[in-house]
Structure formats: C-alpha cells, structure tokens
Design an enzyme around this catalytic site. Structure first.
Site: not given
Length: 245
Positions: A6, A122
């Site tokens: 990401k 996350d």
C-alpha cells in the site's frame, strides 16, 4: 496468494484519542508490487520467509501473519515470499496479515475492520484494498473511485520507527506539513538522513518527492527509474510500480 503493498498518498493527523492513538485522515492506494504467500493447513502455525527481502522478517508470534491467524482462530504453515521491502512504510507485514484474514474467510465488514485494527493500524485498509479514504485509527475505510497512476518508490537503506515518528510529532506540538503528509516534518526531524535522501531525489529528478506515511519510502508520480539509477549504488531500492483497483 498475492499480498499487495500500500502507498499512503496523503496523511493528516486530526487528533489524539484518550488512549494515545492518533486519529488520521489519509488517502491510500494499492500497488502492483506484492508479496506471495503459500499456505498449507496445519495443526500448528509455522512461518518461513524467502525472497529478496526475507532477511529480518520475524518468524515467531510477533509476525503479523501469526497474529492474524490467532485472531481468526486458525493455524497454518505459511511461506512468505518477500517482494515488498520492509521498514519502508509500504505495509508489507500488514498486507501479509490481511491476506491471511482473507484466507480465513474474512471480508472487510465494519466489524472485521475494527478487529483487524487490533493486529495493526494498516491491516484494515489492506483487507479492503483499492483507493480509499482511511480515517479513525485506520479502521474506517471509505472506498474512492479507482485511479491509475505510475509511481516511483525510493526506499533508503534505513529503518524508520512509526511509533517514534508519532512521538516526535507530539513532541513538536503536532505540526501541519506544507505538503500532503503531516508526519513528514516529524520524520525528518527524527531521522535527518531522510532530508539528505529527499535532496538527492529532488536533484536527480527535478521534482520534490513525498514521504509515504511515516517513511522511510519517498515517492514520485511517474516513471523516474533512469534518473534515480545512481541511488542504487548508495543502497537505495528504486521501484517503479502502478496503482491497482
């Protein structure tokens, strides 16, 4: 299974909860670069790591894959082929954990996202994936229309501690950045080497890079591999990749 990296394109720190957790308002995207996980059902959990970035990956209960399996009430033998550089803020451990939650049958429901955040901030985003607005402590995910971008990542040869950067942000009085990332001033203050790398990247490309989250990865829109090739001899990883839905 593929476990995609990401990238945090922008990050605003909007407050601090009573328990010390920081509240965020960020835009994140999924990148094409990915780890590969091979899973075998097993009565116990056993982790192995291979690939170019396998060194330094913990293989005990502290690994987020092991923590995700424990949360899901599952055990497995897992081989992690590390293609995502770790310590650079690209969510390598978090996306591996999210892949294991998907393997265990989890979908990104609001309840699952809250639970996933107990493994790592996350992990909820990595469970959902795609382009999204991420708020709260990482558990509130609002999908955004997908956009296709080419990005160049520069990962310097240094490890940045995310908790330490947040502590520095607190110590500095909660600075707001001129650019899109509120953590950038705190990260550069704590790790002055980051400023040197920012200067090198800007001089080589003519474009100022942006810090990805708490770092240590700097990124630029577009393809800049040729201009940055010399930085590899100084120990940096230069990766050209693309966003994916």
């Amino acid at each position: 299974m593929r476990a995609h990296a990401k990238l945090t394109l922008s990050l605003r720190v909007t407050g601090v909860r009573g328990d010390g957790y920081h509240l965020l308002d960020a835009e994140m995207v999924t990148l094409d670069v990915h780890d590969r996980l091979t899973v075998w059902p097993s009565d116990t959990t056993e982790l192995t790591a291979v690939g170019p970035y396998a060194d330094g990956v913990p293989l005990d209960a502290t690994n987020l894959v092991a923590r995700a399996l424990e949360l899901a009430g599952r055990t497995a033998r897992v081989q992690i082929d590390k293609q995502i550089p770790h310590g650079g803020g690209l969510g390598g451990g978090s996306t591996d954990a999210a892949a294991m939650l998907r393997w265990a049958g989890w979908a990104p429901t609001p309840q699952a996202l809250v639970l996933a955040a107990t493994v790592g901030a996350d992990v909820p985003y990595c469970l959902a994936g795609g382009r999204a607005r991420v708020r709260g402590i990482g558990e509130i995910i609002d999908p955004l229309p997908p956009e296709h971008h080419t990005v160049t990542l520069v990962i310097p040869p240094l490890h940045v501690s995310t908790p330490a950067v947040y502590q520095a942000w607190d110590h500095l009085g909660g600075p707001t950045a001129d650019g899109p990332n509120d953590l950038e001033p705190a990260a550069v203050h704590l790790y002055p080497e980051l400023d040197l790398w920012r200067t090198k990247i800007a001089e080589a490309t003519g474009t100022a890079p942006t810090l990805a989250g708490s770092g240590a990865t700097w990124f630029l829109r577009g393809e800049h591999e040729e201009a940055l090739a010399a930085l590899r001899s100084e120990g940096a990883h230069v990766i050209v990749t693309h966003t994916v839905p």
